[in-house]
Write an enzyme that holds these catalytic residues in place. Structure first.
Site, mmCIF file in Angstrom:
data_model
loop_
_atom_site.group_PDB
_atom_site.id
_atom_site.type_symbol
_atom_site.label_atom_id
_atom_site.label_comp_id
_atom_site.label_asym_id
_atom_site.label_seq_id
_atom_site.Cartn_x
_atom_site.Cartn_y
_atom_site.Cartn_z
ATOM 1 C CD GLN A 101 -2.585 -1.157 2.651
ATOM 2 O OE1 GLN A 101 -3.645 -0.562 2.787
ATOM 3 N NE2 GLN A 101 -2.026 -1.807 3.641
ATOM 4 C CG ASP A 104 7.893 3.665 0.788
ATOM 5 O OD1 ASP A 104 7.489 3.578 1.971
ATOM 6 O OD2 ASP A 104 8.126 2.671 0.068
ATOM 7 C CG HIS A 119 -2.806 2.581 -1.849
ATOM 8 N ND1 HIS A 119 -2.735 2.501 -0.477
ATOM 9 C CD2 HIS A 119 -3.978 1.983 -2.198
ATOM 10 C CE1 HIS A 119 -3.832 1.901 -0.013
ATOM 11 N NE2 HIS A 119 -4.592 1.578 -1.037
ATOM 12 C CD GLU A 216 0.007 0.750 17.866
ATOM 13 O OE1 GLU A 216 0.773 1.710 17.994
ATOM 14 O OE2 GLU A 216 -1.113 0.815 17.304
HETATM 15 C C1 BV8 Z 1 -11.843 3.422 -3.191
HETATM 16 C C2 BV8 Z 1 -1.941 6.818 -1.136
HETATM 17 C C3 BV8 Z 1 -13.706 3.361 -4.663
HETATM 18 C C4 BV8 Z 1 -1.610 8.239 -0.938
HETATM 19 C C5 BV8 Z 1 -3.702 5.980 0.294
HETATM 20 C C6 BV8 Z 1 -16.019 3.634 4.857
HETATM 21 C C7 BV8 Z 1 -15.764 2.313 5.122
HETATM 22 C C8 BV8 Z 1 -14.897 1.585 4.333
HETATM 23 C C9 BV8 Z 1 -14.243 2.186 3.256
HETATM 24 C C10 BV8 Z 1 -14.491 3.509 3.022
HETATM 25 C C11 BV8 Z 1 -15.372 4.237 3.810
HETATM 26 N N1 BV8 Z 1 -15.395 5.493 3.309
HETATM 27 C C12 BV8 Z 1 -14.569 5.587 2.237
HETATM 28 C C13 BV8 Z 1 -14.026 4.375 2.053
HETATM 29 C C14 BV8 Z 1 -13.095 3.994 1.011
HETATM 30 C C15 BV8 Z 1 -11.696 4.474 1.366
HETATM 31 C C16 BV8 Z 1 -11.250 3.968 2.726
HETATM 32 O O1 BV8 Z 1 -10.884 2.811 2.859
HETATM 33 N N2 BV8 Z 1 -11.298 4.845 3.732
HETATM 34 C C17 BV8 Z 1 -10.927 4.407 5.053
HETATM 35 C C18 BV8 Z 1 -9.998 5.452 5.687
HETATM 36 C C19 BV8 Z 1 -12.200 4.243 5.873
HETATM 37 N N3 BV8 Z 1 -10.855 3.888 0.356
HETATM 38 C C20 BV8 Z 1 -10.661 4.543 -0.786
HETATM 39 O O2 BV8 Z 1 -11.063 5.651 -1.034
HETATM 40 C C21 BV8 Z 1 -9.884 3.750 -1.843
HETATM 41 N N4 BV8 Z 1 -10.593 3.853 -3.078
HETATM 42 O O3 BV8 Z 1 -12.454 2.865 -2.316
HETATM 43 O O4 BV8 Z 1 -12.356 3.725 -4.416
HETATM 44 C C22 BV8 Z 1 -13.991 3.802 -6.050
HETATM 45 C C23 BV8 Z 1 -14.304 2.834 -7.021
HETATM 46 C C24 BV8 Z 1 -14.601 3.246 -8.300
HETATM 47 C C25 BV8 Z 1 -14.570 4.618 -8.640
HETATM 48 C C26 BV8 Z 1 -14.237 5.569 -7.672
HETATM 49 C C27 BV8 Z 1 -13.943 5.165 -6.366
HETATM 50 C C28 BV8 Z 1 -8.505 4.331 -2.014
HETATM 51 C C29 BV8 Z 1 -7.692 4.070 -0.780
HETATM 52 C C30 BV8 Z 1 -6.235 4.492 -1.031
HETATM 53 C C31 BV8 Z 1 -6.000 5.844 -0.481
HETATM 54 N N5 BV8 Z 1 -4.577 6.180 -0.622
HETATM 55 N N6 BV8 Z 1 -2.426 6.281 0.116
HETATM 56 C C32 BV8 Z 1 -0.744 8.418 0.245
HETATM 57 O O5 BV8 Z 1 0.023 7.492 0.563
HETATM 58 O O6 BV8 Z 1 -0.851 9.489 0.839
HETATM 59 S S1 BV8 Z 1 -4.171 5.298 1.745
HETATM 60 C C33 BV8 Z 1 -2.977 5.337 2.937
HETATM 61 O O7 BV8 Z 1 -3.455 4.407 3.913
HETATM 62 C C34 BV8 Z 1 -1.612 4.804 2.579
HETATM 63 O O8 BV8 Z 1 -1.513 4.223 1.311
HETATM 64 C C35 BV8 Z 1 -1.400 3.734 3.635
HETATM 65 O O9 BV8 Z 1 -0.482 2.810 3.262
HETATM 66 C C36 BV8 Z 1 -2.768 3.209 3.655
HETATM 67 C C37 BV8 Z 1 -3.165 2.189 4.653
HETATM 68 O O10 BV8 Z 1 -2.704 2.591 5.873
HETATM 69 P P1 BV8 Z 1 -1.541 1.703 6.524
HETATM 70 O O11 BV8 Z 1 -0.538 1.396 5.472
HETATM 71 O O12 BV8 Z 1 -2.163 0.563 7.216
HETATM 72 O O13 BV8 Z 1 -0.893 2.741 7.475
HETATM 73 P P2 BV8 Z 1 -1.384 3.193 8.923
HETATM 74 O O14 BV8 Z 1 -0.616 4.410 9.291
HETATM 75 O O15 BV8 Z 1 -2.878 3.218 8.943
HETATM 76 O O16 BV8 Z 1 -0.948 1.975 9.865
HETATM 77 C C38 BV8 Z 1 0.433 1.724 10.090
HETATM 78 C C39 BV8 Z 1 0.509 0.397 10.809
HETATM 79 O O17 BV8 Z 1 1.877 0.077 10.997
HETATM 80 C C40 BV8 Z 1 -0.120 0.420 12.202
HETATM 81 O O18 BV8 Z 1 -0.856 -0.782 12.385
HETATM 82 C C41 BV8 Z 1 1.104 0.453 13.142
HETATM 83 O O19 BV8 Z 1 0.833 -0.237 14.349
HETATM 84 C C42 BV8 Z 1 2.127 -0.279 12.335
HETATM 85 N N7 BV8 Z 1 3.528 0.060 12.593
HETATM 86 C C43 BV8 Z 1 4.041 1.270 12.935
HETATM 87 N N8 BV8 Z 1 5.389 1.177 13.007
HETATM 88 C C44 BV8 Z 1 5.717 -0.103 12.674
HETATM 89 C C45 BV8 Z 1 4.527 -0.818 12.415
HETATM 90 N N9 BV8 Z 1 4.524 -2.113 12.070
HETATM 91 C C46 BV8 Z 1 5.724 -2.735 11.966
HETATM 92 N N10 BV8 Z 1 6.910 -2.116 12.193
HETATM 93 C C47 BV8 Z 1 6.943 -0.810 12.559
HETATM 94 N N11 BV8 Z 1 8.129 -0.213 12.786
#
Ligand code: BV8
Length: 247
Positions: A101, A104, A119, A216
């Site tokens: 996802q 980078d 992504h 976590e």
């Molecule tokens: C789509 C790119 C449809 C840019 C990103 C309600 C319910 C469900 C879904 C939705 C909803 N409302 C809207 C939606 C859809 C929405 C969505 O899912 N929203 C969520 C927030 C509710 N999704 C979308 O919009 C997607 N598109 O659905 O399109 C469609 C179809 C047809 C036509 C039109 C539309 C698009 C989603 C992609 C968005 N772009 N990124 C950028 O990077 O800025 S998302 C962004 O979140 C990043 O890509 C990131 O990678 C991704 C996921 O997050 P994580 O990678 O999990 O990162 P996070 O910080 O959350 O967590 C980090 C984890 O690492 C934690 O668990 C932490 O504990 C852990 N950690 C920390 N340090 C470490 C570690 N683990 C190991 N080692 C460490 N050292």
């Protein structure tokens, strides 16, 4: 070797094909802040104002400022031992490759050959109208305003913003890999973003052994995860590699 690492190592050794799914957490030790939680990107830049296609279309120059800061962070980042461990697992044939996802480019720089960019990739800019694509260069594209392309439209990072569909090739190929795999390594994702979060669920539905590596617990940990390796990916994944060598 703890029992958890032994179970994970044996699964990777005996079950094929394998695949890895990664999120922002695997790049945290490379200095790229994650999105959610303490000090996450979204604390300073609320996603609905900076990370949605609506925000971009409404005010590209405002969103461009967020991306200039992201580009700065990305330019100083290097792969960490977690990225390199996944490249080594691919080399050994334990995983076919990585579905990430992240935007980078660090998996590729660590040596992973098969990377599906779910992504997109922020090292490139693209225009919505004609899909014209250029590698981001701060000397050419840097500044307060989004750079314009030939057709006068703003160039944007080649990433999937919220509200945009996942590139169809990445979507279909990832789903096929998730359905077919017998073991999936899920690293550093909060399991909050769809449709990416569905991939581990799809693998689990098809009988795959799920190994989760995270600092976590997540929504996966007590539902689909078989083995939870707690800790930073830069430590857990190299440790898993060592266990594989020892069994
Ligand atoms: C789509 C790119 C449809 C840019 C990103 C309600 C319910 C469900 C879904 C939705 C909803 N409302 C809207 C939606 C859809 C929405 C969505 O899912 N929203 C969520 C927030 C509710 N999704 C979308 O919009 C997607 N598109 O659905 O399109 C469609 C179809 C047809 C036509 C039109 C539309 C698009 C989603 C992609 C968005 N772009 N990124 C950028 O990077 O800025 S998302 C962004 O979140 C990043 O890509 C990131 O990678 C991704 C996921 O997050 P994580 O990678 O999990 O990162 P996070 O910080 O959350 O967590 C980090 C984890 O690492 C934690 O668990 C932490 O504990 C852990 N950690 C920390 N340090 C470490 C570690 N683990 C190991 N080692 C460490 N050292």
């Amino acid at each position: 070797m703890t029992d958890l690492y032994r179970q994970a190592a044996e699964a990777l050794k005996n079950l094929t094909p394998g695949v890895a799914v990664t999120g922002a957490g695997i790049s945290a030790e490379s200095g790229i802040p994650t999105f959610r939680g303490e000090g996450g990107i979204w604390e300073k830049y609320p996603p609905d104002e900076y990370a949605t296609i609506e925000a971009w279309n409404a005010n590209p120059d405002k969103v461009w400022k967020f991306w200039m800061e992201m580009f700065e962070t990305l330019s100083g980042s290097e792969p960490n031992p977690g990225h390199r461990a996944l490249a080594e697992l691919e080399e050994q044939g334990r995983i076919q490759g990585v579905i990430t996802q992240n935007i980078d480019n660090l998996h590729q720089e660590a040596g992973s050959k098969k990377v599906i960019e779910y992504h997109g990739n922020a090292r490139y800019l693209v225009t919505d109208k004609f899909g014209h694509r250029e590698r981001f260069d701060p000397n050419i594209h840097g500044g307060d305003r989004a750079p314009l392309s030939f057709d006068g439209t703003a160039m944007r990072p080649d990433v999937v913003m919220f509200g945009e569909p996942i590139p169809s090739g990445a979507m279909v190929e990832s789903a096929l890999l998730a359905e077919a795999c017998k073991v999936m390594l899920v690293v550093g994702t909060s399991a909050q973003v769809y449709p990416g979060a569905r991939l581990p669920m799809l693998a689990h539905q098809n009988g795959a052994f799920i190994i989760e590596a995270n600092t976590e617990e997540t929504d996966f940990t007590h539902t689909i995860t078989h083995v939870f390796l707690k800790g930073p990916a830069g430590e857990t994944l190299p440790k898993l590699l060592d266990c594989l060598k020892a069994i």
